[in-house]
Design an enzyme around this catalytic site. Sequence first.
Site, short mmCIF file in Angstrom:
data_model
loop_
_atom_site.label_atom_id
_atom_site.label_comp_id
_atom_site.label_asym_id
_atom_site.label_seq_id
_atom_site.Cartn_x
_atom_site.Cartn_y
_atom_site.Cartn_z
N HIS A 89 -4.68 80.01 13.00
CA HIS A 89 -4.95 80.64 11.71
C HIS A 89 -3.75 81.49 11.31
CE1 HIS A 89 -6.97 83.07 8.62
NE2 HIS A 89 -6.40 84.11 9.21
N ASN A 106 -8.45 73.17 13.52
CA ASN A 106 -7.03 72.91 13.35
C ASN A 106 -6.13 73.83 14.16
OD1 ASN A 106 -7.30 75.26 11.92
ND2 ASN A 106 -6.62 74.44 9.96
N ARG A 146 -0.28 72.85 14.29
CA ARG A 146 -1.52 72.13 14.00
C ARG A 146 -1.40 70.64 14.30
NH1 ARG A 146 -2.80 75.57 8.48
NH2 ARG A 146 -4.13 77.17 9.48
N ARG A 156 3.17 80.52 8.48
CA ARG A 156 2.41 79.43 7.87
C ARG A 156 3.22 78.13 7.90
NH1 ARG A 156 -2.19 80.99 5.51
NH2 ARG A 156 -2.26 79.18 4.12
#
Length: 277
Positions: free
Chosen positions: A226, A223, A213, A193
């Site tokens: 995931h 974006n 992103r 992330r």
Amino acid sequence: MGSRKKEIALQVNISTQELWEEMLSSKGLTVVDVYQGWCGPCKPVVSLFQKMRVELGLDCLHFALAEADCLDVLEKYRGKCEPTFLFYAGGELVAVVRGANAPLLQKTILDQLAAEERVLTEGRERKVIQEAGFDILTNEERTMTEAETRLFYQHRAGEEAFEKLIHHMCSGPSHLLILTRTEGAEDVITAWRTLMGPCDPNVARREQPDSLRAQYGTQMPFNAVHGSRDREDANRELALLFPSFKISDEGTEAPQGSQVQGAVGPTELLGFPKNVD
């Protein structure tokens, strides 16, 4: 008076096997007009080729001429009464167009250039992911069905852009990844992330310009990548997208000492569907 620099020919004449092999090794896309000696090359498409080379540049797009009777590799195209255009990229024949159909030739050129750019971009993305310390355990290209897409994004069902997202994600192939990190590394979900960056690509470009992103996303909800929110979410996504991948109480059956993260990573830059957070 100095001599004027010789103009580069629009279409290179390939008359020997050596020149043919040289063409196959060239970078970018090459469109070969295969013609018959008794009728000559196709002239109606020359203006189209000139226009496209000016617009797209010399590095990515090349044009060539080859008489069918001069090269054994073109034996199957001999004796044809209509021009044949062969499209080569990376040494491979990727498309064939028969006839002087300018709109079809233009579309095929643009489609093949886009496909080649996808391959190059996927390679760059894969390198970024691996250099960040991830191992790609599984990398599968697949078009998600509407049913599984709705299940995948069920937590966003009440949002205004939900139907737009579902339609987009089902419109073309996505890259489905299972990522791992070695023992002793940062938690795989947190690390992924972080590499993805902020959910909104515009925010990502301001706050984390090196993130995926920021580089590959455009605007919400497209974006680019995931990432599972937590271990429970990762297990649910893995079970949905990779039902044969065994999941245990500790995560998944990955290489010993690794943690596993399910991730879907297509990019808008490539014209693929995009995922959102």
